[in-house]
Scaffold this active site. Sequence first.
Site, PDB file in Angstrom:
ATOM      1  N   ARG A 101       0.885  -1.154   0.156  1.00  0.00           N
ATOM      2  CA  ARG A 101       0.096   0.046   0.038  1.00  0.00           C
ATOM      3  C   ARG A 101       0.914   1.277   0.001  1.00  0.00           C
ATOM      4  O   ARG A 101       2.057   1.261   0.364  1.00  0.00           O
ATOM      5  CB  ARG A 101      -0.941   0.161   1.231  1.00  0.00           C
ATOM      6  CG  ARG A 101      -1.717  -1.292   1.383  1.00  0.00           C
ATOM      7  CD  ARG A 101      -2.569  -1.091   2.482  1.00  0.00           C
ATOM      8  NE  ARG A 101      -3.495  -2.307   2.492  1.00  0.00           N
ATOM      9  CZ  ARG A 101      -3.450  -3.382   3.198  1.00  0.00           C
ATOM     10  NH1 ARG A 101      -2.271  -3.608   3.638  1.00  0.00           N
ATOM     11  NH2 ARG A 101      -4.162  -4.259   3.408  1.00  0.00           N
ATOM     12  N   LYS A 153      -1.841  -2.558   7.625  1.00  0.00           N
ATOM     13  CA  LYS A 153      -3.348  -2.431   7.630  1.00  0.00           C
ATOM     14  C   LYS A 153      -3.718  -3.518   8.890  1.00  0.00           C
ATOM     15  O   LYS A 153      -3.215  -4.306   8.804  1.00  0.00           O
ATOM     16  CB  LYS A 153      -4.204  -2.631   6.610  1.00  0.00           C
ATOM     17  CG  LYS A 153      -5.650  -2.194   6.765  1.00  0.00           C
ATOM     18  CD  LYS A 153      -6.440  -2.342   5.332  1.00  0.00           C
ATOM     19  CE  LYS A 153      -7.736  -2.217   5.470  1.00  0.00           C
ATOM     20  NZ  LYS A 153      -8.611  -1.794   4.160  1.00  0.00           N
ATOM     21  N   HIS A 161      -3.077   3.079  -5.539  1.00  0.00           N
ATOM     22  CA  HIS A 161      -3.575   1.699  -5.044  1.00  0.00           C
ATOM     23  C   HIS A 161      -3.765   0.802  -6.125  1.00  0.00           C
ATOM     24  O   HIS A 161      -3.800  -0.424  -6.059  1.00  0.00           O
ATOM     25  CB  HIS A 161      -4.961   1.996  -4.242  1.00  0.00           C
ATOM     26  CG  HIS A 161      -5.164   0.708  -3.461  1.00  0.00           C
ATOM     27  ND1 HIS A 161      -4.300   0.561  -2.180  1.00  0.00           N
ATOM     28  CD2 HIS A 161      -5.933  -0.221  -3.177  1.00  0.00           C
ATOM     29  CE1 HIS A 161      -4.643  -0.432  -1.367  1.00  0.00           C
ATOM     30  NE2 HIS A 161      -5.604  -0.775  -1.929  1.00  0.00           N
ATOM     31  N   ARG A 183      -1.239  -1.922  -6.860  1.00  0.00           N
ATOM     32  CA  ARG A 183      -1.377  -3.129  -5.664  1.00  0.00           C
ATOM     33  C   ARG A 183      -2.312  -4.096  -6.337  1.00  0.00           C
ATOM     34  O   ARG A 183      -2.190  -5.139  -6.229  1.00  0.00           O
ATOM     35  CB  ARG A 183      -1.836  -2.543  -4.418  1.00  0.00           C
ATOM     36  CG  ARG A 183      -2.136  -3.614  -3.294  1.00  0.00           C
ATOM     37  CD  ARG A 183      -2.497  -2.805  -2.040  1.00  0.00           C
ATOM     38  NE  ARG A 183      -3.237  -3.900  -1.102  1.00  0.00           N
ATOM     39  CZ  ARG A 183      -2.491  -4.703  -0.326  1.00  0.00           C
ATOM     40  NH1 ARG A 183      -1.178  -4.761  -0.341  1.00  0.00           N
ATOM     41  NH2 ARG A 183      -3.187  -5.592   0.383  1.00  0.00           N
ATOM     42  N   HIS A 243      -3.970  -9.838   3.797  1.00  0.00           N
ATOM     43  CA  HIS A 243      -5.411  -9.865   3.922  1.00  0.00           C
ATOM     44  C   HIS A 243      -5.643 -10.839   4.964  1.00  0.00           C
ATOM     45  O   HIS A 243      -5.123 -11.874   4.985  1.00  0.00           O
ATOM     46  CB  HIS A 243      -6.184 -10.358   2.535  1.00  0.00           C
ATOM     47  CG  HIS A 243      -6.220  -9.430   1.737  1.00  0.00           C
ATOM     48  ND1 HIS A 243      -6.409  -9.737   0.304  1.00  0.00           N
ATOM     49  CD2 HIS A 243      -5.918  -8.069   1.632  1.00  0.00           C
ATOM     50  CE1 HIS A 243      -6.232  -8.516  -0.806  1.00  0.00           C
ATOM     51  NE2 HIS A 243      -6.118  -7.521   0.268  1.00  0.00           N
ATOM     52  N   TYR A 246      -9.887 -10.576  -6.871  1.00  0.00           N
ATOM     53  CA  TYR A 246      -8.915 -10.541  -8.014  1.00  0.00           C
ATOM     54  C   TYR A 246      -9.312 -11.545  -9.119  1.00  0.00           C
ATOM     55  O   TYR A 246      -8.994 -11.379 -10.247  1.00  0.00           O
ATOM     56  CB  TYR A 246      -7.671 -10.385  -7.623  1.00  0.00           C
ATOM     57  CG  TYR A 246      -7.352  -9.231  -6.640  1.00  0.00           C
ATOM     58  CD1 TYR A 246      -7.317  -7.835  -7.350  1.00  0.00           C
ATOM     59  CD2 TYR A 246      -7.140  -9.350  -5.257  1.00  0.00           C
ATOM     60  CE1 TYR A 246      -6.769  -6.909  -6.470  1.00  0.00           C
ATOM     61  CE2 TYR A 246      -6.585  -8.219  -4.366  1.00  0.00           C
ATOM     62  CZ  TYR A 246      -6.558  -6.953  -4.934  1.00  0.00           C
ATOM     63  OH  TYR A 246      -6.403  -5.888  -4.090  1.00  0.00           O
TER      64      TYR A 246
END
Length: 300
Positions: A91, A116, A248, A251, A274, A283
Amino acid sequence: MGEPEVQAFLTHLAAERNVSASTQNQALGALLFMYQKVLGRELTFMEGFDRAQRRPKVPVVLSKEEVQRLLSAVPEKYRLFCQLLYGTGMRLMEGLRLRVKDIDFARNQIVIHAGKGDKDRVTMLPDRLKLELQRHLQRVKLWHEQDLAAGLGRVWLPGALQVKYPGAEREWVWQWVFPAASLSGDPQSVSPGFDTSPSPHPDPLPSLRGSGEGGRTLRRHHLNESSVQRVMKVAVGLAQIDKRASCHTLRHSFATHLLEAGYDIRTLQELLGHKNVTTTQIYTHVMQKPGLGVRSPLDG
């Protein structure tokens, strides 16, 4: 006005204005702040209004050819950083907050701290960027040595590290990989001032010796995220990419291109950090060959 009026307004935003869930939440937060901090009154029973529904969105993804055009359009000052975003799937703020110690050239790894969800993870260091990144760090180290010679060279440290390791803020390993070109005063610190006597070494920033305004400690922060975002927006136009691409998007493109190359989704989940694999599965909807490479019947 009290709870009934606030609930009616929030319902109006969702039912009639068709705002997104984030916009409705922002309005709720602003109203709660006004009532609590300005009017001195607590709002209770705030669950009786219609909630705006979060709709899953397909991420914007660039093709490999579009990525190359975009990176070529990025100014040289920011190109290595943007290449690293695409090559690692970091990120924006994860890339900006990289420190020298986080890059392991021997093992081809980058350690991402406090991503994150305040989680740490490891991603790859692209072979193609190793030599250029090493040269970049040599230049950054010269900046740091000049700052030290001028009585500066301090970097912000997270948590209580500055108290636990008082000398670490000047150590090379803690410096930002992508520092800003100028120094700035740290709003969280007030210091009596540094030695302003002439330095035997050339000082690239003679006007910034000592403390900043109000006695704040002068530090070299990392690149500003807004500057990178503006550069990316201009580069998208120069590359003639007709998509709403941003930092972003690199990414998203990283993740999609790895899936298209045959890497499994669990590996990708670890690289992206994640928490749930369902987040990574988005994705699969934007791959060039979705559904395990199924061909359309129209193509024979």
